[in-house]
Enzyme design. Sequence first.
Site, PDB file in Angstrom:
ATOM      1  N   HIS A 270      74.448 -67.765  14.720  1.00 48.04           N
ATOM      2  CA  HIS A 270      75.349 -66.616  14.568  1.00 48.04           C
ATOM      3  C   HIS A 270      74.484 -65.370  14.357  1.00 48.04           C
ATOM      4  O   HIS A 270      73.535 -65.387  13.574  1.00 48.04           O
ATOM      5  CB  HIS A 270      76.264 -66.868  13.376  1.00 48.04           C
ATOM      6  CG  HIS A 270      77.108 -65.691  13.011  1.00 48.04           C
ATOM      7  ND1 HIS A 270      77.727 -64.902  13.949  1.00 48.04           N
ATOM      8  CD2 HIS A 270      77.447 -65.175  11.795  1.00 48.04           C
ATOM      9  CE1 HIS A 270      78.393 -63.938  13.333  1.00 48.04           C
ATOM     10  NE2 HIS A 270      78.238 -64.077  12.030  1.00 48.04           N
TER      11      HIS A 270
ATOM     12  N   CYS B 101      83.619 -66.141  11.753  1.00 43.70           N
ATOM     13  CA  CYS B 101      82.437 -66.246  12.637  1.00 43.70           C
ATOM     14  C   CYS B 101      82.095 -67.686  12.985  1.00 43.70           C
ATOM     15  O   CYS B 101      81.316 -67.926  13.908  1.00 43.70           O
ATOM     16  CB  CYS B 101      81.237 -65.581  11.984  1.00 43.70           C
ATOM     17  SG  CYS B 101      81.585 -63.951  11.355  1.00 43.70           S
TER      18      CYS B 101
ATOM     19  N   ASN C 226      76.953 -57.828  15.114  1.00 44.36           N
ATOM     20  CA  ASN C 226      77.727 -59.019  14.747  1.00 44.36           C
ATOM     21  C   ASN C 226      79.107 -58.934  15.394  1.00 44.36           C
ATOM     22  O   ASN C 226      79.896 -58.060  15.046  1.00 44.36           O
ATOM     23  CB  ASN C 226      77.826 -59.074  13.218  1.00 44.36           C
ATOM     24  CG  ASN C 226      78.597 -60.287  12.715  1.00 44.36           C
ATOM     25  OD1 ASN C 226      79.228 -61.012  13.494  1.00 44.36           O
ATOM     26  ND2 ASN C 226      78.545 -60.504  11.416  1.00 44.36           N
TER      27      ASN C 226
HETATM   28  O1  UT7 Z   1      79.382 -62.592   9.925  1.00 45.14           O
HETATM   29  C1  UT7 Z   1      79.850 -62.057   8.735  1.00 45.14           C
HETATM   30  C2  UT7 Z   1      78.912 -62.268   7.675  1.00 45.14           C
HETATM   31  N1  UT7 Z   1      78.292 -61.079   7.195  1.00 45.14           N
HETATM   32  C3  UT7 Z   1      76.987 -61.053   7.022  1.00 45.14           C
HETATM   33  O2  UT7 Z   1      76.301 -61.952   7.436  1.00 45.14           O
HETATM   34  C4  UT7 Z   1      76.359 -59.973   6.263  1.00 45.14           C
HETATM   35  C5  UT7 Z   1      75.422 -60.534   5.257  1.00 45.14           C
HETATM   36  N2  UT7 Z   1      74.792 -59.508   4.488  1.00 45.14           N
HETATM   37  C6  UT7 Z   1      73.835 -58.704   5.016  1.00 45.14           C
HETATM   38  O3  UT7 Z   1      73.483 -58.825   6.173  1.00 45.14           O
HETATM   39  C7  UT7 Z   1      73.175 -57.717   4.106  1.00 45.14           C
HETATM   40  O4  UT7 Z   1      73.561 -57.984   2.781  1.00 45.14           O
HETATM   41  C8  UT7 Z   1      73.513 -56.239   4.461  1.00 45.14           C
HETATM   42  C9  UT7 Z   1      72.845 -55.865   5.769  1.00 45.14           C
HETATM   43  C10 UT7 Z   1      75.010 -56.053   4.559  1.00 45.14           C
HETATM   44  C11 UT7 Z   1      72.972 -55.322   3.393  1.00 45.14           C
HETATM   45  O5  UT7 Z   1      71.572 -55.514   3.225  1.00 45.14           O
HETATM   46  P1  UT7 Z   1      70.960 -55.672   1.767  1.00 45.14           P
HETATM   47  O6  UT7 Z   1      69.504 -55.795   1.945  1.00 45.14           O
HETATM   48  O7  UT7 Z   1      71.677 -56.831   1.116  1.00 45.14           O
HETATM   49  O8  UT7 Z   1      71.279 -54.306   1.109  1.00 45.14           O
HETATM   50  P2  UT7 Z   1      72.194 -54.003  -0.187  1.00 45.14           P
HETATM   51  O9  UT7 Z   1      73.622 -54.311   0.106  1.00 45.14           O
HETATM   52  O10 UT7 Z   1      71.557 -54.670  -1.345  1.00 45.14           O
HETATM   53  O11 UT7 Z   1      72.022 -52.454  -0.288  1.00 45.14           O
HETATM   54  C12 UT7 Z   1      70.759 -51.855  -0.542  1.00 45.14           C
HETATM   55  C13 UT7 Z   1      70.925 -50.348  -0.543  1.00 45.14           C
HETATM   56  C14 UT7 Z   1      72.115 -49.866  -1.361  1.00 45.14           C
HETATM   57  O12 UT7 Z   1      71.723 -48.659  -1.979  1.00 45.14           O
HETATM   58  P3  UT7 Z   1      71.362 -48.634  -3.540  1.00 45.14           P
HETATM   59  O13 UT7 Z   1      72.588 -49.129  -4.244  1.00 45.14           O
HETATM   60  O14 UT7 Z   1      70.203 -49.566  -3.668  1.00 45.14           O
HETATM   61  O15 UT7 Z   1      71.033 -47.208  -3.773  1.00 45.14           O
HETATM   62  C15 UT7 Z   1      73.161 -49.553  -0.328  1.00 45.14           C
HETATM   63  O16 UT7 Z   1      74.060 -48.550  -0.750  1.00 45.14           O
HETATM   64  O17 UT7 Z   1      71.187 -49.898   0.813  1.00 45.14           O
HETATM   65  C16 UT7 Z   1      72.326 -49.059   0.798  1.00 45.14           C
HETATM   66  N3  UT7 Z   1      73.002 -49.170   2.095  1.00 45.14           N
HETATM   67  C17 UT7 Z   1      72.697 -48.398   3.138  1.00 45.14           C
HETATM   68  N4  UT7 Z   1      71.807 -47.409   3.328  1.00 45.14           N
HETATM   69  C18 UT7 Z   1      71.746 -46.829   4.528  1.00 45.14           C
HETATM   70  C19 UT7 Z   1      73.968 -50.030   2.442  1.00 45.14           C
HETATM   71  N5  UT7 Z   1      74.323 -49.831   3.711  1.00 45.14           N
HETATM   72  C20 UT7 Z   1      73.547 -48.813   4.166  1.00 45.14           C
HETATM   73  C21 UT7 Z   1      73.435 -48.166   5.404  1.00 45.14           C
HETATM   74  N6  UT7 Z   1      72.523 -47.186   5.552  1.00 45.14           N
HETATM   75  N7  UT7 Z   1      74.208 -48.498   6.469  1.00 45.14           N
END
Ligand code: UT7
Length: 328
Positions: free
Chosen positions: A255, A115, A285
Amino acid sequence: MTLRSVGILGTGKYVPDRVLTNADLEKMVDTNDEWIVSRTGMKERRIAAPDQATSDLAFHAAQAALRSAGITAEQLDLIIVATITPDMAFPSTACILQDRLGAKKAAAFDLSAACSGFIYGLATANNFIATGMYEYVLVIGADCLSRITDYTDRNTCVLFGDGAGAAVLGAVPEGRGFRSFELGADGSGGELLNLKGGGSRMPASIESVEGRNHYIYMAGSEVFKFAVRIMGNAAEEALKKAGMTKEDINLLIPHQANNRIIQASLSRLNLPEEKCMINLPKYANTSAASIPLALAEAAEEGRMREGDCVVLVGFGGGLTWGASVIIW
Ligand code: UT7
């Protein structure tokens, strides 16, 4: 040697027609619109048609950028395509594009910085022009992330889309154009965001396909923490190198990975949202395309006036990061 000032002479963008909404994703994986919007800010993303590859997206963005710069493809000295989803391993997507554009005298190569690739590409092009080696360089960020996204993995599939953005760079009057670049990498974080299959360490095989190794892997929350720290640091470093401060910023073009990451950068830089280009609700993204797509849209919307201080900042797999200060 006297270095010339280099700037952006024209921008262009292209996104495929097909729209994939949060409601569509609800039918594919266990997710919902409320989660996606509150955790990322994304509402829809564009998906390339089956017969479209990265060079096809890049081609349309390139043509728009050439038109906006008022030059022809024959005048280009170099084409740089930043991408992690090249049409094929080789020839480079830049060479495929060079042929299609008819840019007969242009050298061409791809650049891999995920990215951050577009900012790495701008810095590279800047140096070729500043030294007088080249007059016009086309820099493109283009990615077809839908081809490497696992649509059974809700942790990643809601985040990505396809698109391309392009800029034509050339010499500009003293005091205008790029004032600084800040590029960086931390290869020790490579495990956090990658695609393992299909390279020389893990060539494509039945096992690599069955292991889903041809899709993006991401440790989301680790990347998130890195992103929040590095976006502010990189932008501040670039401003310092340019002899400017955050108060000087007229427009931030970050980004478009996650609205929460963008909001954290805005608070770190004390900027109101009006001074930031945000288009991730529409495109999600798009990796290397994200910053040039936002730049081209900002130009279309007339959000940059002559003399404005524009800051580009991004981060990505590698891990990599980059920022640049431009006097528009
Ligand atoms: O350009 C490339 C670089 N990439 C990025 O910039 C991504 C950076 N990371 C992020 O933007 C965030 O970490 C995410 C959007 C990917 C995830 O958000 P988060 O607030 O960090 O959530 P998490 O990974 O801590 O997940 C929280 C919960 C989990 O459930 P449990 O384990 O707490 O029960 C996930 O399984 O949300 C769940 N989850 C979802 N739920 C519904 C993860 N993805 C989804 C989804 N829909 N699509």
